[in-house]
Design an enzyme around this catalytic site. Structure first.
Site, PDB file in Angstrom:
ATOM      1  N   LYS A  58      12.559 -42.711  42.568  1.00 57.64           N
ATOM      2  CA  LYS A  58      13.765 -42.067  42.127  1.00 57.64           C
ATOM      3  C   LYS A  58      15.145 -42.576  43.100  1.00 57.64           C
ATOM      4  O   LYS A  58      16.114 -42.658  42.676  1.00 57.64           O
ATOM      5  CB  LYS A  58      13.697 -40.627  42.244  1.00 57.64           C
ATOM      6  CG  LYS A  58      12.765 -40.034  41.058  1.00 57.64           C
ATOM      7  CD  LYS A  58      12.696 -38.667  40.977  1.00 57.64           C
ATOM      8  CE  LYS A  58      12.168 -37.846  39.801  1.00 57.64           C
ATOM      9  NZ  LYS A  58      12.296 -36.374  39.590  1.00 57.64           N
ATOM     10  N   ASP A  94      17.605 -34.861  35.491  1.00 58.16           N
ATOM     11  CA  ASP A  94      16.617 -34.040  36.274  1.00 58.16           C
ATOM     12  C   ASP A  94      17.620 -32.751  36.470  1.00 58.16           C
ATOM     13  O   ASP A  94      17.235 -31.554  36.346  1.00 58.16           O
ATOM     14  CB  ASP A  94      16.089 -34.307  37.435  1.00 58.16           C
ATOM     15  CG  ASP A  94      14.729 -35.345  37.337  1.00 58.16           C
ATOM     16  OD1 ASP A  94      14.128 -35.007  36.269  1.00 58.16           O
ATOM     17  OD2 ASP A  94      14.450 -35.898  38.381  1.00 58.16           O
TER      18      ASP A  94
END
Length: 410
Positions: A58, A94
């Site tokens: 990420k 997210d």
């Protein structure tokens, strides 16, 4: 040119992303497992359309982006990549999913002290979300340093909201919990970003303590919905998050039957499997296969202790799989690890019958003539394990139908 859509990570065997994105309309979505040295070459491909990114990439993917959304740059983590006009754009969906999970569960960080376990990409998202929602204080707990697990009770026992952003408790290593919630007496709410299993050890303890809680499945689905919108520049109603999350929960969650010996778990379980289309597993039958001998012989030759040890092993392996009907043995609830294994990945139903209606033939412990004492000892354990009691005083098909209706309404 056919475009590539999928989830990019290193080890993705646990992922539920493919069925979610297919339900959202992306039929070609797939899992893409890469070692670190292959990451750059893959991200430079011109045929990538849209990618979700998970552990451990990420933050790593950010250096390959031509442009990064300001919100994602502020968070310091990218979980969604979209190629447009030859450029790679980075986003963080997210945070959309995390905020949806909190609001859905009625958890508000506003004015609260928030503890976040872990310091990786999921933690960065949780930190940004907590601050965005007006948390009074945000503390990140790591393995070492001034804010560590070792000194957590002394320094942060006044925490009101706890977020688990670590992989502790995630499939396939589902045992354990990152922290004992009893160390935080002021705690009001717990959020765990893990979605598999549905009830981690942390969430099971929060449930037992009566603390408001949220698991990671709504977060997973909602961030995927937002990613799909970015992939295809289209709007998807928020109601799709609930529809897909509910269907995924029904597909992946086990239905576990407990109850006294002779309460009808196997018969009802087979009827429930026929009704639901889920595969059926009878735990006692699996134990017999493993041992190569019938259960009365195991008791006679090796004793109840050896049988219970084997039962723990077989039940753990069975419950680690998803989407089944599982009929447990009458004494499976005697071990705490069994009760935990059932509840982690399943919704547990206790089948109830009057003692005088329980058959005893072929049941070593029932034949001892002590059903009343057995029920006295096991009754509280069945109650602790079960999400719902169901009286099995009708036909197996009728009892199975009652269970299935309750399950689908959750």
């Amino acid at each position: 040119m056919e475009r590539i859509y999928g989830l990019l990570g290193r080890l993705l065997g646990h992922s539920w992303s493919v069925p979610i994105h297919k339900a959202l309309g992306c039929e070609g979505y797939r899992l893409i497992e890469l070692e670190p040295e292959a990451l750059g070459g893959f991200l430079r491909r011109e045929d990538t359309g849209g990618l979700n990114v998970t552990i451990p990439y990420k933050r790593e993917v950010m250096k390959f982006c031509d442009e990064i959304d300001p919100a994602a740059r502020n968070i310091g983590s990218v979980n969604t990549l979209v190629r447009r006009g030859g450029k790679l754009y980075g986003y963080n969906t997210d945070i959309d999913g995390f905020l949806y999970m909190l609001r859905r569960a009625g958890i508000s960080p506003a004015g609260k002290k928030v503890l976040i376990l872990g310091s990786g990409g999921a933690s960065l998202t949780a930190q940004a979300a907590a601050r965005m929602e007006g948390a009074r204080e945000v503390v990140v707990i790591s393995r070492s340093g001034p804010d560590s697990y070792e000194n957590l009770p002394e320094r942060h026992g006044d925490a009101e909201v706890l977020v688990n952003a670590t992989p502790v408790g995630m499939w396939p290593h589902m045992e354990g919990s990152p922290i004992d919630l009893r160390l935080l007496p002021a705690l009001e709410a717990v959020a765990d970003v893990i979605y598999n299993p549905g009830r981690t050890g942390l969430l099971l303890q929060a449930e037992a303590l009566g603390i408001r809680r949220a698991g990671g499945l709504p977060m997973l689905v909602h961030q995927a919905k937002r990613a799909e919108e970015l992939f295809f520049d289209a709007s998807i109603p928020d109601g799709e998050t609930e529809n897909i999350a509910a269907q995924l929960w029904r597909d992946m969650t086990n239905l576990v039957l407990t109850g006294m010996p002779g309460s009808g778990k196997t018969t009802v379980g087979r009827a429930l499997a026929a009704l639901s289309g889920k595969p059926f597993t009878d735990l006692d039958e699996e134990i017999v296969k493993r041992a190569g001998k019938p259960i009365p012989e195991i008791f006679a030759r090796e004793g109840e202790g050896a049988f219970r040890d084997l039962e723990v092993q077989v039940l753990a392996e069975t419950c680690a799989q998803s989407g089944q009907i599982i009929a447990t043995g009458g004494g499976a609830v005697l071990r705490e690890e069994n009760r935990t294994a059932m509840r982690r990945t399943g919704r547990v139903y206790r089948l109830c019958r009057r003692l005088e209606d329980l058959p005893t033939a072929g049941r070593p412990l029932s034949q001892a003539g002590k059903l009343e004492e057995m029920e006295r000892v096991r009754g509280p354990l069945y109650e602790a394990a079960a999400d719902r009691d169901i009286w099995n005083d009708k036909s197996p098909a009728e009892t199975a139908g009652q269970i299935w209706r309750d399950f689908c309404e959750q």
